[in-house]
Scaffold this motif. Structure first.
Motif, short mmCIF file in Angstrom:
data_model
loop_
_atom_site.label_atom_id
_atom_site.label_comp_id
_atom_site.label_asym_id
_atom_site.label_seq_id
_atom_site.Cartn_x
_atom_site.Cartn_y
_atom_site.Cartn_z
N ILE A 43 0.78 -1.23 0.07
CA ILE A 43 -0.20 -0.11 -0.05
C ILE A 43 0.97 1.29 -0.11
CG2 ILE A 43 -1.71 1.34 1.29
CD1 ILE A 43 -2.88 -1.24 2.25
N GLY A 44 1.97 1.18 0.75
CA GLY A 44 2.95 2.25 0.84
C GLY A 44 3.66 2.51 -0.40
N ILE A 98 -0.74 1.51 9.35
CA ILE A 98 -0.46 3.15 9.04
C ILE A 98 1.16 3.33 9.32
CG2 ILE A 98 -0.77 5.36 9.87
CD1 ILE A 98 -3.72 4.78 9.94
N ALA A 99 1.53 2.97 10.36
CA ALA A 99 3.02 3.04 10.61
C ALA A 99 3.85 2.48 9.60
CB ALA A 99 3.31 2.73 12.14
N LEU A 100 3.50 1.07 9.29
CA LEU A 100 4.45 0.54 8.39
C LEU A 100 4.14 0.95 6.77
CD1 LEU A 100 6.40 -1.88 7.69
CD2 LEU A 100 4.49 -3.34 7.62
N THR A 101 3.23 1.72 6.34
CA THR A 101 2.68 2.15 5.32
C THR A 101 3.53 3.57 5.21
OG1 THR A 101 0.71 1.20 4.90
CG2 THR A 101 1.10 3.34 3.61
N VAL A 102 3.39 4.28 6.34
CA VAL A 102 4.28 5.81 6.38
C VAL A 102 5.80 5.50 6.30
CG1 VAL A 102 4.71 7.65 7.76
CG2 VAL A 102 2.19 6.77 7.63
N ILE A 103 6.40 4.33 6.97
CA ILE A 103 7.74 4.26 7.06
C ILE A 103 8.11 4.03 5.46
CG2 ILE A 103 9.64 2.56 7.74
CD1 ILE A 103 8.25 2.56 10.53
N THR A 104 7.28 2.92 4.90
CA THR A 104 7.49 2.55 3.56
C THR A 104 7.56 3.76 2.61
OG1 THR A 104 6.43 0.39 3.78
CG2 THR A 104 6.63 1.13 1.75
N ARG A 105 6.48 4.71 2.71
CA ARG A 105 6.41 6.05 1.66
C ARG A 105 7.62 6.74 1.97
NH1 ARG A 105 2.65 7.74 -1.04
NH2 ARG A 105 3.19 9.90 -0.37
#
Length: 119
Positions: A43-44, A98-105
């Motif tokens: 997703i990220g 959300i945390a994992l997606t933000v870190i990926t982005r």
């Protein structure tokens, strides 16, 4: 992909993966977190802006955990109590996804900024 379509697809993936994880995939063990994390990372990577990433990963995480908890609870607990338990504890899912997606982005944007140009 439009924001609404991204959020709907993410939610559908969350429901499907939650149901599979609760009964079939890895028999409800912690190994389920591997495919869950892969989807959050995806997703990220595929979302084009921050708001879409937050909405999609939050929807995915909530539905994933709520459906997983409902499907994995095979005891003699009444259905209404199982649903309330799943809905309440489902709030943990968006925090993690959300945390994992933000870190990926952030990693993706950092890599894109430091990539040498072909000029």
């Amino acid at each position: 992909m439009t924001r609404i379509l991204t959020v709907v697809v993410s939610g559908a993936v969350g429901v499907g993966l939650g149901a599979l994880s609760g009964r079939i995939l890895f028999d409800g063990t912690a190994w389920n977190m591997i495919p869950w994390a892969i989807v959050a990372i995806a997703i990220g990577l595929v979302t084009d802006n921050r708001r879409t990433a937050l909405l999609a990963s939050g929807t995915y995480g909530y539905l994933l955990v709520a459906v997983f908890l409902y499907a994995a609870n095979t005891g003699n607990t009444p259905v209404a109590q199982r649903i309330l338990f799943a809905l309440a504890l489902g709030l943990v899912g968006p925090v993690c996804t959300i945390a994992l997606t933000v870190i990926t982005r952030l990693i993706r944007l950092g890599v894109q900024r430091h990539r040498p140009s072909d000029d």
